[in-house]
Design a protein around this motif. Sequence first.
Motif, mmCIF file in Angstrom:
data_model
loop_
_atom_site.group_PDB
_atom_site.id
_atom_site.type_symbol
_atom_site.label_atom_id
_atom_site.label_comp_id
_atom_site.label_asym_id
_atom_site.label_seq_id
_atom_site.Cartn_x
_atom_site.Cartn_y
_atom_site.Cartn_z
ATOM 1 N N LEU A 69 5.409 2.381 0.092
ATOM 2 C CA LEU A 69 5.907 3.571 0.775
ATOM 3 C C LEU A 69 4.788 4.263 1.541
ATOM 4 C CD1 LEU A 69 8.466 5.283 1.156
ATOM 5 C CD2 LEU A 69 7.711 6.693 -0.762
ATOM 6 N N PHE A 70 3.609 4.339 0.931
ATOM 7 C CA PHE A 70 2.504 4.992 1.628
ATOM 8 C C PHE A 70 2.129 4.237 2.899
ATOM 9 C CE2 PHE A 70 -2.100 4.857 2.440
ATOM 10 C CZ PHE A 70 -2.261 6.139 2.932
ATOM 11 N N PHE A 71 1.880 2.943 2.796
ATOM 12 C CA PHE A 71 1.406 2.206 3.969
ATOM 13 C C PHE A 71 2.482 2.104 5.044
ATOM 14 C CE2 PHE A 71 -1.826 0.621 0.946
ATOM 15 C CZ PHE A 71 -2.953 0.900 1.700
ATOM 16 N N ASP A 72 3.741 1.993 4.648
ATOM 17 C CA ASP A 72 4.806 1.942 5.641
ATOM 18 C C ASP A 72 4.946 3.278 6.366
ATOM 19 O OD1 ASP A 72 7.252 0.357 6.670
ATOM 20 O OD2 ASP A 72 8.132 2.254 6.029
ATOM 21 N N PHE A 73 4.972 4.373 5.600
ATOM 22 C CA PHE A 73 5.161 5.696 6.193
ATOM 23 C C PHE A 73 3.911 6.145 6.945
ATOM 24 C CE2 PHE A 73 6.900 10.219 5.179
ATOM 25 C CZ PHE A 73 7.188 10.384 6.524
ATOM 26 N N ILE A 95 -0.289 -4.718 5.888
ATOM 27 C CA ILE A 95 -0.405 -4.358 4.468
ATOM 28 C C ILE A 95 0.971 -4.100 3.854
ATOM 29 C CG2 ILE A 95 -1.380 -2.725 2.830
ATOM 30 C CD1 ILE A 95 -3.690 -2.280 4.737
ATOM 31 N N ALA A 96 1.773 -3.221 4.483
ATOM 32 C CA ALA A 96 3.095 -2.910 3.923
ATOM 33 C C ALA A 96 3.985 -4.151 3.888
ATOM 34 C CB ALA A 96 3.763 -1.801 4.730
ATOM 35 N N ALA A 97 3.917 -4.973 4.936
ATOM 36 C CA ALA A 97 4.747 -6.182 4.970
ATOM 37 C C ALA A 97 4.345 -7.155 3.867
ATOM 38 C CB ALA A 97 4.626 -6.847 6.340
ATOM 39 N N LEU A 98 3.052 -7.307 3.624
ATOM 40 C CA LEU A 98 2.596 -8.197 2.558
ATOM 41 C C LEU A 98 3.007 -7.661 1.184
ATOM 42 C CD1 LEU A 98 -0.969 -9.144 3.853
ATOM 43 C CD2 LEU A 98 1.031 -10.641 3.708
ATOM 44 N N ILE A 99 2.859 -6.351 0.993
ATOM 45 C CA ILE A 99 3.266 -5.758 -0.286
ATOM 46 C C ILE A 99 4.753 -5.987 -0.528
ATOM 47 C CG2 ILE A 99 3.589 -3.574 -1.506
ATOM 48 C CD1 ILE A 99 0.994 -2.595 -0.233
ATOM 49 N N LYS A 100 5.553 -5.777 0.501
ATOM 50 C CA LYS A 100 7.003 -5.936 0.341
ATOM 51 C C LYS A 100 7.376 -7.385 0.050
ATOM 52 C CE LYS A 100 11.411 -4.718 2.486
ATOM 53 N NZ LYS A 100 12.093 -5.946 2.056
ATOM 54 N N THR A 101 6.779 -8.314 0.782
ATOM 55 C CA THR A 101 7.163 -9.717 0.654
ATOM 56 C C THR A 101 6.713 -10.323 -0.669
ATOM 57 O OG1 THR A 101 7.060 -9.967 3.061
ATOM 58 C CG2 THR A 101 7.009 -11.984 1.733
ATOM 59 N N PHE A 137 -0.478 -0.675 13.096
ATOM 60 C CA PHE A 137 -0.171 -2.101 12.942
ATOM 61 C C PHE A 137 -0.742 -2.638 11.635
ATOM 62 C CE2 PHE A 137 0.732 -2.208 17.549
ATOM 63 C CZ PHE A 137 1.893 -2.962 17.515
ATOM 64 N N LEU A 138 -1.968 -2.243 11.305
ATOM 65 C CA LEU A 138 -2.584 -2.701 10.060
ATOM 66 C C LEU A 138 -1.773 -2.230 8.852
ATOM 67 C CD1 LEU A 138 -4.942 -3.942 8.419
ATOM 68 C CD2 LEU A 138 -6.091 -1.713 8.605
ATOM 69 N N TYR A 139 -1.417 -0.957 8.842
ATOM 70 C CA TYR A 139 -0.707 -0.399 7.693
ATOM 71 C C TYR A 139 0.705 -0.959 7.566
ATOM 72 C CZ TYR A 139 -4.183 3.266 6.668
ATOM 73 O OH TYR A 139 -5.297 3.947 6.296
ATOM 74 N N LYS A 140 1.473 -0.889 8.670
ATOM 75 C CA LYS A 140 2.906 -1.181 8.590
ATOM 76 C C LYS A 140 3.216 -2.670 8.649
ATOM 77 C CE LYS A 140 7.356 0.081 10.671
ATOM 78 N NZ LYS A 140 7.945 0.592 9.421
ATOM 79 N N PHE A 141 2.625 -3.371 9.597
ATOM 80 C CA PHE A 141 3.019 -4.758 9.836
ATOM 81 C C PHE A 141 2.179 -5.775 9.072
ATOM 82 C CE2 PHE A 141 4.705 -2.683 13.701
ATOM 83 C CZ PHE A 141 6.034 -3.045 13.540
#
Length: 542
Positions: free
Chosen positions: A232-236, A200-206, A194-198
């Motif tokens: 890509l790293f945090f999402d995957f 960190i990755a979500a903040l990076i993308k947005t 949850f921390l990585y995908k929803f």
Amino acid sequence: MVPFGDFEYFGLLLYILLPLIALGLLGVTHRAWTLVAMGLLLVLQASGSVPLRPDFHVREIYIIIGYTVFQGVVAWGLLKYKNRRVFYGAVGLCLLPLFTSKILPSVSPHSAFGFLGISYITFRSLDVLFSIQDGLIKSLAPAPYAAFLLFVPALSSGPIDRYRRFLKDWEKARDRGEFLADLDIALHRIARGFLYKFIIAALIKTYWLDAWSTGRSLGTLWIYMYAYTFYLFFDFAGYSAFAIGVGRFFGIRLPENFDRPFLSKNIRDFWNRWHISLSFWFRDHVYMRFLLAAAKGKWFTGKHTSSYLGLLLTFGIMGVWHGLSFHYVLYGFYHAGLLIFYDWFSQWNKTRKLLGESSLQIFVNRLLTFHAIAFGLLLFSGRLTPPAPPEFEKIVEKADGNEVRGIAWDRSAQKKEIKVDLYVDDAFIERKSADAFREDLRDRGLGDGKHGFRFSLPWWVRDGRPHIIEVRESANSSPLKGSPLTVEVERNDEEIRREEENLRKAREAAEALEASPQAPAPPQAPAPTTPPFRAPSPSGAK
């Protein structure tokens, strides 16, 4: 439903896992319920349909079941008639569905084959075939074999497990203490996911990736490279954490997939840390087998020839596995080139001692390696290569309370007019040709750019209630991508009063015309080609 894609998935997942948790707390290992839970998860994920032909759709779950039976027949056939020719034939048959899924959309743009995760299941199927040929697997029981292929937590994106390792976990009975240990690890991994995908990755993308996703200046590409690398790293890695965590509920200890890859000291170290299950699979089943065959056959005389050709072969296949687009293949050969250069430089540096092992040198090595990795991922993203226009694109891009807008493009029928129909609450509203010119479509290579459409929504949609908006292709009534969708617009009382007043005046004028003895009879309107539509009362009355 995309696995681990949203909170709805996790809510349904919890209901399926509750019996497993209860059994684990009682110290009971019940593989029958494990199979039931996996079946429910599979149905949850594979709920869509696949267009084998434009007019023939098949449920995704049926394709998965058929695929599993097919791979089982191939594996059991190799067990019974094991020899080199049968092995090569079995490998070819095993790869056939994957090749079909990659090639069919190019041959027949409106057709598709496969399902989410077919690449990863193919890797597992091949692992079984290789192990049978090597004499490591003597028999295959249907239940654990099917569970291995279709282990749902790792179905769509790995990690890639090995059958013999999986079988040990499958056959092991857990007591309550072991389950609690697995539960602790599972919860920690899911929290990390949850921390990585929803987060960190979500903040990076947005706030980072999307903000720099257009433009081709050097500065823009440089910033995008960093954003894409970390995203890509945090999402995957987040997805892998979910898969490993959920796997623990089933008593399956999936292999690790990431180990701080951006701290790698060199490119070889990177491939021991990044997508570990994939890189080790290719190392064992492609690279090492090529080296062994080359050594036995004495194919090459050069000291490093077989190793370097093996790297080109391995990473070339890895690039093609990601996709047939040029940037994926380029990504594979780029990493093969990095590994070849690193090996050559390491040999050269042994005698010249140019680079040592000081703390400063290690820091510089990590910095250079990171940027080599990031540039490779920039290649992988496709930003450096012009995208090929799609074979067809039929999509609803925007729908609000005022309009519906989208694209209807088909390369195979560029000169043929594509008509689309607008439906609101399953009632036909209007038909239009998708022939509006848009400069962005022309710039993307979609013909002459005259493939857009726009519908104005009727006023009564803006009544504060939800309405289902759908756009269908007129020729076959198939909904466009992104459709149907629900629109709910805040009630506009002023507009409703104005339109009601217009309707009232129109009715009064019609009644007055009918009551006038001198008025000629109005011409008879032609019969509508579709059933008449009656708009719901904007005031809410039924």
